[in-house]
Every structure is written in C-alpha cells, then in structure tokens.
Design a protein around this motif. Structure first.
Motif, mmCIF file in Angstrom:
data_model
loop_
_atom_site.group_PDB
_atom_site.id
_atom_site.type_symbol
_atom_site.label_atom_id
_atom_site.label_comp_id
_atom_site.label_asym_id
_atom_site.label_seq_id
_atom_site.Cartn_x
_atom_site.Cartn_y
_atom_site.Cartn_z
ATOM 1 N N LYS A 1 -9.159 -11.071 -4.815
ATOM 2 C CA LYS A 1 -8.348 -11.402 -3.638
ATOM 3 C C LYS A 1 -7.748 -10.149 -3.011
ATOM 4 O O LYS A 1 -7.840 -9.946 -1.792
ATOM 5 C CB LYS A 1 -7.223 -12.364 -4.030
ATOM 6 N N GLN A 2 -7.158 -9.274 -3.833
ATOM 7 C CA GLN A 2 -6.507 -8.091 -3.280
ATOM 8 C C GLN A 2 -7.502 -7.081 -2.738
ATOM 9 O O GLN A 2 -7.231 -6.408 -1.739
ATOM 10 C CB GLN A 2 -5.605 -7.452 -4.339
ATOM 11 N N ARG A 3 -8.670 -6.977 -3.371
ATOM 12 C CA ARG A 3 -9.714 -6.076 -2.834
ATOM 13 C C ARG A 3 -10.160 -6.566 -1.445
ATOM 14 O O ARG A 3 -10.383 -5.766 -0.538
ATOM 15 C CB ARG A 3 -10.917 -6.044 -3.768
ATOM 16 N N ASN B 1 -5.041 -3.009 -9.268
ATOM 17 C CA ASN B 1 -6.071 -3.921 -8.770
ATOM 18 C C ASN B 1 -6.895 -3.316 -7.637
ATOM 19 O O ASN B 1 -8.109 -3.487 -7.574
ATOM 20 C CB ASN B 1 -5.432 -5.227 -8.278
ATOM 21 N N THR B 2 -6.225 -2.629 -6.727
ATOM 22 C CA THR B 2 -6.917 -2.142 -5.525
ATOM 23 C C THR B 2 -7.490 -0.743 -5.706
ATOM 24 O O THR B 2 -8.418 -0.359 -4.982
ATOM 25 C CB THR B 2 -5.949 -2.118 -4.326
ATOM 26 N N GLN C 1 -8.419 -8.330 0.644
ATOM 27 C CA GLN C 1 -7.335 -8.335 1.623
ATOM 28 C C GLN C 1 -6.930 -6.939 2.093
ATOM 29 O O GLN C 1 -6.162 -6.811 3.037
ATOM 30 C CB GLN C 1 -6.109 -9.047 1.032
ATOM 31 N N SER D 1 0.843 -1.192 0.000
ATOM 32 C CA SER D 1 0.000 0.000 0.000
ATOM 33 C C SER D 1 0.878 1.242 0.000
ATOM 34 O O SER D 1 1.806 1.368 0.811
ATOM 35 C CB SER D 1 -0.905 0.003 1.242
ATOM 36 N N THR E 1 -0.566 -4.133 -8.096
ATOM 37 C CA THR E 1 -1.377 -4.026 -6.882
ATOM 38 C C THR E 1 -2.155 -2.713 -6.863
ATOM 39 O O THR E 1 -3.332 -2.680 -6.496
ATOM 40 C CB THR E 1 -0.489 -4.137 -5.627
ATOM 41 N N GLU F 1 -7.188 -12.518 -8.870
ATOM 42 C CA GLU F 1 -6.227 -11.671 -8.171
ATOM 43 C C GLU F 1 -6.860 -10.335 -7.775
ATOM 44 O O GLU F 1 -6.608 -9.813 -6.681
ATOM 45 C CB GLU F 1 -5.012 -11.435 -9.069
#
Length: 269
Positions: free
Chosen positions: A96-98, A191-192, A100, A3, A188, A93
């Motif tokens: 999953k990343q959202r 994705n997020t 997490q 992050s 990342t 993916e």
C-alpha cells in the motif's frame, strides 16, 4: 506527509492542502490507491484480531481478577492479538505505501508485488515487522485500555449502545495514534525505502532495523521529523477505530441475540 525528503511537488503543509493538491495534480482517485490490497488483508487480519482479543481477555481476566474487567488483561490481550494481526497486515502495508508514494513506479497491485519479490526478496514484506509490532503493541494496549475505561464510564452495563461505542473508539484511536506517531514515521521509512532521503545520508542498499530507522529519521529532520503526519494520522485513526468498534459491537450483539433466541426456542433438554 511522512516523507522525510519529498519531491518539491509533494510537499504539503496540512491534510487539506495535501488532499486538494493530490486530486488536482494526480487525479480524483489517487487518494484511493492501495485500497484493494488493504481490503484483501483487513478481513482476515481483523477476524483473527478480535477473536484472539476476546479469548485472551476472558482467559486473563479469570486469572487476574476472577472474571472481572481487568485493564491489564485488556492491554495484554490487545498486544497478543496485534502480533497475529500484523503478521497478515504488514505485507499489505508495504505494498500500500509503495503504491501511494509520489511518482510511484508501480502500475498496480500485482506489478508492485512481483517487482518487490523479484528485486528485494520476500523478506522485504517483513522488513518493518519488528517496528510495526513495536508501534502497534503499545498502540493497541493503550487503545484497548482507553476503550474499556470509557465503556466503564459511558456504558457500565455493557449493553449494545452505538453512541458509546463510537465515542469510546474515536477517543481511544486518537490518543493511541498521537502517542505512537514517531514509530509510524520509522515504519513508513522502512516500508518505502525512500530513495532521496537514504541517498542524502549515504545509505546504500536497503535500510533495515528499527534502530537504523530511528537514527536516519533523526539525522534527516531532528525531533520534529518524528511527528510528521501526526495530524493526518489522528484524523485517520479516529473514524477508523470508531467504525471498527461500532461494527464489531453490532455483530457481537446481533449474533449473541440470535444464539440466545435459538437456545430459548430449543428449550431445556
């Protein structure tokens, strides 16, 4: 750990500290969030991945080195297999990343799928696909070349040897992960769509494209930001690739042995 502008309660200095604090503040099973979607995607993705790798590797080796082991063929075969593998794993993916992320707003897998589809469209699941390929093609090319090189040294006759498969897989995974960490940070972010980070650099709407991701990461943290989470990524990839190769090589040996025994029992026709 990747992050770019985390919540103060989610700032971690090491893998151990991150794991400890997540368990203490968010519960024992929080580190396993997103496991269900990963398992759903991993089975078919890896089946296609290894099947494609073996077929393309044999075909290219025949052309490039008359049936011998060609490192170029290994790298190209790994790259082709990655395109198919990531077509399945990229949506998994994203979900999953959202799920997490710290303070993730999603109640579970289906809530996450439905919310992303409703608010961002189906294209959101492939927003990072080009970046994922840009990362994973060199990752897998290096991965397969290192694995095959180490097999030549530790297992030149290519017999089933669990120790050599584990060591070769772990080394290949660690080196590949270290080299491609900057691309993983960009993936990342795509994705997020990390809200705090994007708002701080006045990005409205959704961030898209690898070039935009690179620029945003650099603006937010400079060169150091491209290596956030490198330690965790290496620690994750070493056992992951070691397990994947050892399990794959076992089933390859087991199924080949079964086939040879059946052919021997059948006898010449």
């Amino acid at each position: 750990m990747q992050s770019l502008q985390p919540d103060p309660n989610a700032e971690y200095k090491s893998v151990y500290q991150a794991l400890k604090r997540i368990i203490q503040t968010e519960g024992l099973f929080r580190p396993l969030r997103g496991l269900n979607i990963t398992m759903m995607g991993a089975g078919p993705a890896h089946a296609i991945y290894f099947a494609c790798y073996e077929r393309v590797k044999r075909s290219l080796s025949e052309v490039i080195q008359s049936g011998g082991n060609s490192h170029l063929a290994n790298g190209l075969a790994g790259s082709v297999a990655t395109v198919l593998h990531d077509a399945i794993m990229n949506p998994a993916e994203v979900v999953k990343q959202r799920m997490q992320m710290y303070n993730s707003p999603y109640r579970g897998l289906w809530d996450c799928l439905q919310t992303i589809t409703r608010t961002e469209g189906v294209g959101a699941f492939y927003r990072s696909y080009s970046t994922q390929l840009t990362m994973n093609i060199p990752f897998q090319a290096v991965h397969f070349i290192i694995y095959e090189l180490m097999q030549e040294q530790f297992n030149p006759h290519r017999h089933y040897n669990p120790g050599s498969h584990i060591v070769s897989g772990a080394a290949a995974g660690a080196l590949s992960a270290a080299i491609t960490t900057p691309l993983d940070v960009c993936k990342t972010l795509l994705n997020t769509q990390e809200n705090v980070a994007l708002n701080s650099v006045n990005v409205s709407g959704h961030l898209s494209g690898m070039a935009n991701a690179f620029r945003t990461v650099y603006r937010l943290g400079g060169l150091a930001a491209f290596f956030k989470g490198a330690q965790a990524r290496i620690i994750y990839q070493m056992p992951s690739t070691a397990i994947a190769w050892s399990v794959y090589e076992f089933f390859k040996y087991f199924l080949t042995k079964q086939q040879l025994e059946q052919e021997a029992r059948a006898g010449p026709m």
